[in-house]
Design a protein around this motif. Structure first.
Motif, PDB file in Angstrom:
ATOM      1  N   LEU A 124       0.829  -1.210   0.000  1.00  0.00           N
ATOM      2  CA  LEU A 124       0.000   0.000   0.000  1.00  0.00           C
ATOM      3  C   LEU A 124       0.862   1.258   0.000  1.00  0.00           C
ATOM      4  O   LEU A 124       0.605   2.203  -0.742  1.00  0.00           O
ATOM      5  N   LEU A 125       1.902   1.254   0.813  1.00  0.00           N
ATOM      6  CA  LEU A 125       2.742   2.449   0.929  1.00  0.00           C
ATOM      7  C   LEU A 125       3.652   2.622  -0.277  1.00  0.00           C
ATOM      8  O   LEU A 125       4.212   3.699  -0.494  1.00  0.00           O
ATOM      9  N   GLY A 126       3.789   1.582  -1.078  1.00  0.00           N
ATOM     10  CA  GLY A 126       4.629   1.672  -2.277  1.00  0.00           C
ATOM     11  C   GLY A 126       3.902   2.198  -3.497  1.00  0.00           C
ATOM     12  O   GLY A 126       4.518   2.423  -4.533  1.00  0.00           O
ATOM     13  N   ILE A 127       2.599   2.419  -3.368  1.00  0.00           N
ATOM     14  CA  ILE A 127       1.837   2.921  -4.520  1.00  0.00           C
ATOM     15  C   ILE A 127       2.289   4.340  -4.843  1.00  0.00           C
ATOM     16  O   ILE A 127       2.366   5.186  -3.963  1.00  0.00           O
ATOM     17  N   GLN A 128       2.630   4.563  -6.101  1.00  0.00           N
ATOM     18  CA  GLN A 128       3.050   5.900  -6.528  1.00  0.00           C
ATOM     19  C   GLN A 128       1.867   6.622  -7.140  1.00  0.00           C
ATOM     20  O   GLN A 128       1.440   6.303  -8.236  1.00  0.00           O
ATOM     21  N   GLY A 129       1.333   7.601  -6.428  1.00  0.00           N
ATOM     22  CA  GLY A 129       0.153   8.294  -6.921  1.00  0.00           C
ATOM     23  C   GLY A 129      -1.094   7.657  -6.359  1.00  0.00           C
ATOM     24  O   GLY A 129      -1.075   7.053  -5.283  1.00  0.00           O
ATOM     25  N   SER A 130      -2.204   7.760  -7.099  1.00  0.00           N
ATOM     26  CA  SER A 130      -3.485   7.249  -6.613  1.00  0.00           C
ATOM     27  C   SER A 130      -3.650   5.790  -6.989  1.00  0.00           C
ATOM     28  O   SER A 130      -3.235   5.372  -8.059  1.00  0.00           O
ATOM     29  N   GLY A 131      -4.283   5.033  -6.122  1.00  0.00           N
ATOM     30  CA  GLY A 131      -4.520   3.636  -6.445  1.00  0.00           C
ATOM     31  C   GLY A 131      -5.095   2.872  -5.273  1.00  0.00           C
ATOM     32  O   GLY A 131      -5.504   3.465  -4.272  1.00  0.00           O
ATOM     33  N   TRP A 132      -5.114   1.567  -5.434  1.00  0.00           N
ATOM     34  CA  TRP A 132      -5.700   0.675  -4.451  1.00  0.00           C
ATOM     35  C   TRP A 132      -4.768  -0.508  -4.183  1.00  0.00           C
ATOM     36  O   TRP A 132      -3.998  -0.903  -5.054  1.00  0.00           O
ATOM     37  N   GLY A 133      -4.890  -1.059  -2.991  1.00  0.00           N
ATOM     38  CA  GLY A 133      -4.246  -2.335  -2.703  1.00  0.00           C
ATOM     39  C   GLY A 133      -5.321  -3.366  -2.415  1.00  0.00           C
ATOM     40  O   GLY A 133      -6.330  -3.053  -1.769  1.00  0.00           O
ATOM     41  N   TRP A 134      -5.131  -4.572  -2.918  1.00  0.00           N
ATOM     42  CA  TRP A 134      -6.134  -5.627  -2.764  1.00  0.00           C
ATOM     43  C   TRP A 134      -5.493  -6.938  -2.318  1.00  0.00           C
ATOM     44  O   TRP A 134      -4.413  -7.305  -2.795  1.00  0.00           O
ATOM     45  N   LEU A 135      -6.184  -7.630  -1.454  1.00  0.00           N
ATOM     46  CA  LEU A 135      -5.918  -9.049  -1.273  1.00  0.00           C
ATOM     47  C   LEU A 135      -6.811  -9.759  -2.272  1.00  0.00           C
ATOM     48  O   LEU A 135      -8.016  -9.484  -2.321  1.00  0.00           O
ATOM     49  N   VAL A 136      -6.232 -10.608  -3.096  1.00  0.00           N
ATOM     50  CA  VAL A 136      -7.021 -11.290  -4.120  1.00  0.00           C
ATOM     51  C   VAL A 136      -6.860 -12.803  -4.021  1.00  0.00           C
ATOM     52  O   VAL A 136      -5.868 -13.318  -3.497  1.00  0.00           O
ATOM     53  N   ARG A 137      -7.871 -13.474  -4.502  1.00  0.00           N
ATOM     54  CA  ARG A 137      -7.774 -14.915  -4.710  1.00  0.00           C
ATOM     55  C   ARG A 137      -7.713 -15.125  -6.210  1.00  0.00           C
ATOM     56  O   ARG A 137      -8.509 -14.557  -6.962  1.00  0.00           O
ATOM     57  N   TYR A 138      -6.739 -15.903  -6.650  1.00  0.00           N
ATOM     58  CA  TYR A 138      -6.630 -16.180  -8.077  1.00  0.00           C
ATOM     59  C   TYR A 138      -7.610 -17.275  -8.442  1.00  0.00           C
ATOM     60  O   TYR A 138      -7.596 -18.347  -7.851  1.00  0.00           O
ATOM     61  N   ASP A 139      -8.451 -16.944  -9.387  1.00  0.00           N
ATOM     62  CA  ASP A 139      -9.460 -17.899  -9.815  1.00  0.00           C
ATOM     63  C   ASP A 139      -9.133 -18.306 -11.243  1.00  0.00           C
ATOM     64  O   ASP A 139      -9.431 -17.597 -12.194  1.00  0.00           O
ATOM     65  N   THR A 140      -8.461 -19.460 -11.359  1.00  0.00           N
ATOM     66  CA  THR A 140      -8.046 -19.892 -12.693  1.00  0.00           C
ATOM     67  C   THR A 140      -9.196 -20.505 -13.462  1.00  0.00           C
ATOM     68  O   THR A 140      -9.093 -20.763 -14.646  1.00  0.00           O
ATOM     69  N   GLY A 141     -10.284 -20.752 -12.757  1.00  0.00           N
ATOM     70  CA  GLY A 141     -11.447 -21.361 -13.397  1.00  0.00           C
ATOM     71  C   GLY A 141     -11.325 -22.856 -13.507  1.00  0.00           C
ATOM     72  O   GLY A 141     -12.281 -23.569 -13.735  1.00  0.00           O
ATOM     73  N   ALA A 142     -10.100 -23.368 -13.303  1.00  0.00           N
ATOM     74  CA  ALA A 142      -9.868 -24.797 -13.475  1.00  0.00           C
ATOM     75  C   ALA A 142     -10.015 -25.570 -12.170  1.00  0.00           C
ATOM     76  O   ALA A 142     -10.007 -26.793 -12.164  1.00  0.00           O
ATOM     77  N   GLY A 143     -10.144 -24.846 -11.087  1.00  0.00           N
ATOM     78  CA  GLY A 143     -10.168 -25.524  -9.796  1.00  0.00           C
ATOM     79  C   GLY A 143      -8.783 -26.048  -9.472  1.00  0.00           C
ATOM     80  O   GLY A 143      -7.794 -25.535  -9.988  1.00  0.00           O
TER      81      GLY A 143
END
Ligand SMILES: [Fe+2]
Ligand SMILES: [Fe+2]
Lengths: 222, 231
Positions: A124-143
């Protein structure tokens, strides 16, 4: 030809002062009624113009509207997800124990909750300018083993997490408007405090649900 | 190394003035001298741009935001010098975006403070001479330029700047927007810049940024812009 869907501001699931003292009532009020509303207004305008351009076969106008649609739709999506993944600090949902499966995966991925929070904070603190930080789950669709992998991603401006198989679990707004009236240039303090108001119950639901579920919840609020 | 970057924006007297302060740094047994960037003084008081820009904003913007760019730039410059010493190309490349961001932040803000002035020191007084002529030739009038400039500022998606720049190849002027702290370097010469980051106006104007863009022209120092413009 039908006119495009008109989007409207979703109600906050809590009061404007409910996140005090970590996020001030003044910030929440402006952020929701002004900033988020402006994204929606501009999105609706862009979609309206786009619909006319579709009707008249004006492809140049259609293409030229893409950045405005992406930016304002992104702003609408991101803020809608953000309000839902926050909650008052005294709510049981603000405890990470409300997300047993997710925290188990977090520990498996980063070693501990503390290490995860440290990595997320750094991102979050490394964002240069405006933006967002997210925790994401990768959904490959393949299970399988790949599906359900967690990651931290940062996005610029209002780029939304769509189309790349990333399911948003929770996000933090790092635009200056999200903290400036209370923290000014002290964004590290804002990030430190936001952990008190993360809605882990919502995070768990998004982690366990499908990508469609996350955006379905958004759609029902439109 | 840092002085090369600074010299390339040779338009800026304050940047040059701060460059020669040398410091010694011993890295891996080697000693070398280099210039450190320093926070330039403002030529007016923090409250001098009121009511267009509040004293509180000016103070935070200069003492905190700008200063963070200066210290971060110096820090990453040191790291890149170290990487160079070690012939670590990967590390040098990884540091480039940080140099661009923090060095850009330093350059942009230094130019910005110079192209603002209190109304009793010429702030808001229209340009004269060759720059005035170029503006009239390109935009029809100063008001027309301001209107286009404000549209550009309003169109910045996220953090960034709008600049009146001069094309170093053709000499013509145009309005360009830059993301985040991307500096005006290379083909274009910065003439006049307005900070469109939220920190530049939020304490006073909150989400009403159009009001800030309108008010800032009352404290634009066109004399500084004229000096940057080359005939
Ligand atoms: Fe926001
Ligand atoms: Fe700034």
């Amino acid at each position: 030809m039908s006119s495009p869907t008109t989007y409207s501001l979703p109600k906050l699931p809590y009061g404007y002062d409910a996140l005090e003292p970590y996020i001030s009532s003044q910030i929440m009020t402006l952020h929701h009624t002004k900033h988020h509303q402006t994204y929606i207004t501009n999105l609706n305008n862009a979609l309206q113009t786009h619909a006319s351009a579709l009707k008249s076969g004006d492809i140049a106008t259609q293409v030229s509207l893409q950045p405005a649609i992406r930016f304002n739709a992104g702003g609408h999506i991101n803020h809608s997800l953000f309000w839902q993944n926050l909650c008052p600090a005294n709510s049981p949902n603000a405890k990470s124990s409300s997300a047993p499966k997710l925290t188990e995966k977090i520990k498996a991925t980063w070693g501990s909750e503390e290490k995860f929070k440290k990595a997320f904070t750094e991102a979050l603190l490394g964002i240069q300018g405006s933006g967002w930080g997210w925790l994401v789950r990768y959904d490959t669709g393949a299970g399988g083993s790949e599906s359900g992998r967690l990651g931290i991603v940062t996005t610029k401006d209002q780029d939304p997490l769509v189309g790349k198989g990333e399911v948003p679990v929770f996000g933090v707004d790092m635009w200056e408007h999200a903290y400036y009236l209370q923290y000014q240039n002290g964004k590290a303090a804002y990030v430190e405090n936001i952990w008190n108001v993360i809605n882990w119950k919502t995070a768990e639901e998004r982690y366990l649900g499908s990508k469609e579920d996350v955006f379905k919840a958004l759609k029902s609020k439109l | 190394m840092s002085s090369t970057l600074l010299r390339s924006s040779a338009l800026c007297t304050a940047l040059r003035a701060s460059a020669p302060k040398a410091s010694k740094a011993g890295i891996a047994g080697t000693t070398f001298v280099r210039g450190k960037a320093t926070l330039p003084d403002l030529s007016y008081d923090y409250g001098a741009l009121e009511p267009a820009i509040s004293g509180k904003i000016m103070e935070l913007h200069h003492k905190n935001h700008h200063n963070t760019y200066v210290t971060s730039y110096n820090n990453f410059s040191e790291q890149i010098a170290e990487a160079k010493q070690k012939n670590d190309i990967a590390a040098q490349i990884a540091l480039q975006p940080l140099i661009n961001f923090h060095g850009g932040g330093h350059i942009n803000h230094t130019l910005f403070w110079e192209n603002l002035a209190p109304t009793n020191q010429g702030g808001g007084e229209p340009p004269t001479g060759a720059l005035a002529k170029a503006i009239n030739d390109s935009y029809g009038s100063l008001d027309a330029l301001k209107e286009k400039f404000n549209t550009a500022l309003a169109g910045v998606q996220g953090s960034g700047w709008a600049w009146l720049v001069q094309d170093t190849q053709t000499g013509s002027i145009q309005i360009k927007t830059y993301a985040n702290q991307d500096p005006v370097v290379g083909q274009f010469r910065p003439i006049l810049g307005i900070d469109a980051w939220e920190h530049a106006y939020y304490l006073q104007y909150q989400n009403r940024k159009a009001e800030y863009f309108k008010a800032v022209w009352d404290v634009v120092n066109w004399k500084a812009a004229e000096k940057r413009f080359k005939q």
